[in-house]
Design an enzyme around this catalytic site. Structure first.
Site, mmCIF file in Angstrom:
data_model
loop_
_atom_site.group_PDB
_atom_site.id
_atom_site.type_symbol
_atom_site.label_atom_id
_atom_site.label_comp_id
_atom_site.label_asym_id
_atom_site.label_seq_id
_atom_site.Cartn_x
_atom_site.Cartn_y
_atom_site.Cartn_z
ATOM 1 N N LEU A 98 0.871 -1.174 0.000
ATOM 2 C CA LEU A 98 0.000 0.000 0.000
ATOM 3 C C LEU A 98 0.906 1.222 0.000
ATOM 4 O O LEU A 98 1.529 1.543 1.013
ATOM 5 C CB LEU A 98 -0.917 -0.004 1.225
ATOM 6 C CG LEU A 98 -2.229 -0.795 1.099
ATOM 7 C CD1 LEU A 98 -1.975 -2.258 0.785
ATOM 8 C CD2 LEU A 98 -3.066 -0.665 2.367
ATOM 9 N N ILE A 99 1.005 1.882 -1.151
ATOM 10 C CA ILE A 99 1.984 2.954 -1.321
ATOM 11 C C ILE A 99 1.296 4.308 -1.360
ATOM 12 O O ILE A 99 0.248 4.475 -1.987
ATOM 13 C CB ILE A 99 2.824 2.734 -2.605
ATOM 14 C CG1 ILE A 99 3.991 3.719 -2.661
ATOM 15 C CG2 ILE A 99 1.963 2.800 -3.863
ATOM 16 C CD1 ILE A 99 5.023 3.383 -3.727
ATOM 17 N N LYS B 177 -8.152 3.621 6.689
ATOM 18 C CA LYS B 177 -7.147 2.560 6.606
ATOM 19 C C LYS B 177 -7.812 1.196 6.423
ATOM 20 O O LYS B 177 -7.337 0.362 5.642
ATOM 21 C CB LYS B 177 -6.276 2.554 7.862
ATOM 22 C CG LYS B 177 -5.263 3.687 7.916
ATOM 23 C CD LYS B 177 -4.177 3.479 6.882
ATOM 24 C CE LYS B 177 -3.092 4.546 6.970
ATOM 25 N NZ LYS B 177 -2.275 4.394 8.175
ATOM 26 N N GLY C 280 3.693 0.928 5.265
ATOM 27 C CA GLY C 280 4.804 1.693 5.833
ATOM 28 C C GLY C 280 4.520 2.167 7.242
ATOM 29 O O GLY C 280 5.154 3.120 7.708
ATOM 30 N N GLN D 271 -1.642 4.808 14.062
ATOM 31 C CA GLN D 271 -0.617 3.773 14.167
ATOM 32 C C GLN D 271 -0.259 3.437 15.618
ATOM 33 O O GLN D 271 0.843 2.975 15.900
ATOM 34 C CB GLN D 271 0.623 4.195 13.372
ATOM 35 C CG GLN D 271 0.347 4.276 11.882
ATOM 36 C CD GLN D 271 1.515 4.800 11.069
ATOM 37 O OE1 GLN D 271 2.652 4.803 11.526
ATOM 38 N NE2 GLN D 271 1.240 5.254 9.853
ATOM 39 N N CYS E 258 -1.930 29.660 -21.480
ATOM 40 C CA CYS E 258 -1.240 30.577 -22.381
ATOM 41 C C CYS E 258 -1.909 30.435 -23.743
ATOM 42 O O CYS E 258 -2.830 29.620 -23.899
ATOM 43 C CB CYS E 258 0.257 30.272 -22.435
ATOM 44 S SG CYS E 258 0.654 28.684 -23.186
#
Length: 500
Positions: free
Chosen positions: A189-190, A271, A293, A302, A456
């Protein structure tokens, strides 16, 4: 056993050993692990287009290459490789030739210094390893300060293998660990930050092949930033595998959660939802576990009790390689891995930070909050996941699709990059004027938590500036099609646009 990529003029030789941990395995397990290791190191060399010739046996590998420095660099990124020794001399195996050629080559190396000779021998030869050490040491002694077997300044190593003797004086440390693929596959899980990238690397080092799950809370620019982090891990550390990156649009999931769940539970429920999505993707990708992590006590979700309550929502093992690491240790590892510079530019998503989040909840309490949610929105996010083959992604694919936008988000700041005269003639309501050069010099003073839409005349200069801003961690886009498209967009919304 050999792989020839090209003929080489005076090629260099690299002597490698498997990591010492492999020698502790049973013969059957070690054979399987070393087959994976050979596959992975060959993939590493091929992927970097390094010409090589490979020879191997049970306890050593020999790489012949025209590009030794590049080969050493990539081989040190292959889990399962132990020491790497650049070979400085190759001779026949008679004791006389070993001593004569060894003295010719290393006399100047040991001159005026403390030295030692270490020898190993494999095969049938009319002498012992000790004989090499004694006779070559005696021949080198007149050139040196003295023999020092405890703390030598120079050690001459001699490896006698069947019909060749290999000499070296340098031992480089390999990555160690276990070959990727030897421990199956897991799903990381990133988020793009320091922690999840380092957790993935630690798992790779222990032989776990990984895919990635990204639950996107912040739009396409956020996805691009996280893809860049994952691609570093895929290209530089994942040899022998083809990691996939699953991107889920978690915006609608979060919207439903905010409607139905008490704010104090947002973090733990989010989570839990990510874990549930991970379990579904893991089944599809044959992953055996989830990797996160998370570090104990680092943030409110956590704490040990919260982690227990979150994990109760999945039947898969949840691996947390960073559980006992502090933040400084994690960032130091990220610098070694090569993800730190990219991770520090990933803008954190901060919209789900309640004033008083729960820090010691129970699984039953989270179950009650989860029961309030219509999980069809999560199922839809999983069903519509975008999947990327990380190693196949090109640099342009990591840039172009993320630069342009066709709508202006409600909270975005619009920046007009036209000339001052064109800005005075017409600009999008509320847009501030900054020419491209001025914006390039000053954008670092802008609020990193805002979304920026640049335009632009043709959308080209603004795209260049938006790319530079994205590389610095800003969520910036160029309006696709430039001023003509923006005028059409404005007219469709009842905004008056004068004739030119």
């Amino acid at each position: 056993m050999a792989d020839r990529s090209s003929t080489a003029h005076a090629p260099a030789l690299l002597f490698l050993r498997p990591a010492s941990e492999l020698t502790l395995k049973s013969s059957r397990t070690r054979r399987r692990f070393q087959q994976l290791l050979v596959r992975n190191l060959k993939d590493a060399l091929r992927s970097q287009e390094i010409p090589y010739r490979f020879q191997g046996s049970w306890s050593w590998f020999l790489i012949e290459t025209e590009a030794p420095l590049q080969a050493i660099d990539v081989l040190r990124h292959v889990p399962g490789i132990g020491p790497i020794m650049p070979i400085e001399l190759v001779t026949g195996t008679t004791l006389e030739e070993i001593v004569r050629r060894g003295t010719e080559t290393f006399a100047e190396r040991v001159r005026g210094r403390r030295f030692a000779v270490r020898a190993r021998r494999r095969g049938d030869h009319p002498y012992r390893s000790r004989d090499i050490e004694v006779e070559l040491g005696a021949a080198l002694r007149p050139f040196a300060e003295r023999v020092d077997l405890t703390n030598p300044e120079v050690t001459v190593y001699v490896e006698v293998r069947e019909d060749r003797a290999y000499f070296y004086t340098t031992i480089l440390k390999g990555m160690g660990g276990l070959p990727i693929g030897s421990q199956g596959k897991a799903l990381v899980l990133i988020s793009g930050g320091f922690d999840s990238a380092v957790a993935a690397w630690l798992a790779l080092r222990r032989g776990v092949a990984v895919d990635y799950l990204f639950c996107n809370l912040g739009g396409k620019a956020y996805e691009r930033a996280v893809l860049q982090v994952a691609k570093v891990l895929a290209d530089a550390w994942s040899f022998g595998t083809r990691p996939r990156f699953y991107s889920l649009d978690f915006g609608p999931v979060v919207d439903e959660m905010r409607r139905h769940v008490r704010p104090a539970y947002w973090q733990v429920v989010l989570k839990r939802l990510m874990y549930r999505a991970g379990e579904a993707i893991a089944r599809e990708s044959d992953a055996l576990a989830l990797i996160t992590g998370e570090s104990l006590g680092q943030v409110s979700s956590q704490t040990l009790k919260n982690l227990h309550a979150i994990e109760a929502g999945t039947s898969l093992p949840v691996l947390r390689p960073l559980l006992t690491y502090d933040k400084e240790e994690i960032i130091d590892l990220a610098r070694q891995i090569g993800t730190a510079t990219l991770s520090e530019r990933v803008r954190e998503y901060c919209a789900l930070t309640p004033d008083r989040p729960v820090t010691a909840t129970r699984p039953e309490a989270v179950d009650q909050e989860m029961a309030k949610l219509p999980l069809s929105v999560l199922e839809q996010a999983i069903a519509t996941a975008t999947v990327y083959d990380l190693r196949a992604l090109s640099a342009s694919e990591l840039v172009t699709p993320y630069l342009f936008i066709e709508e202006i988000p409600e909270d975005a700041e619009v920046i007009d990059c036209q000339s001052e005269a064109l800005y005075e003639h017409w600009h999008y309501p509320g847009a501030r004027h900054m020419d491209p050069w001025q914006l390039l010099q000053q954008f670092r003073h802008l609020d990193r938590n805002r979304v920026y839409v640049l335009y632009c005349p043709r959308g080209l200069q603004s795209a260049y500036v938006a790319e530079v801003m994205q590389r610095e961690g800003y969520e910036a886009y160029s309006f696709k099609g430039g001023v003509p498209a923006l005028k059409a967009y404005a007219q469709a919304r009842g905004i008056e646009v004068p004739e030119f």
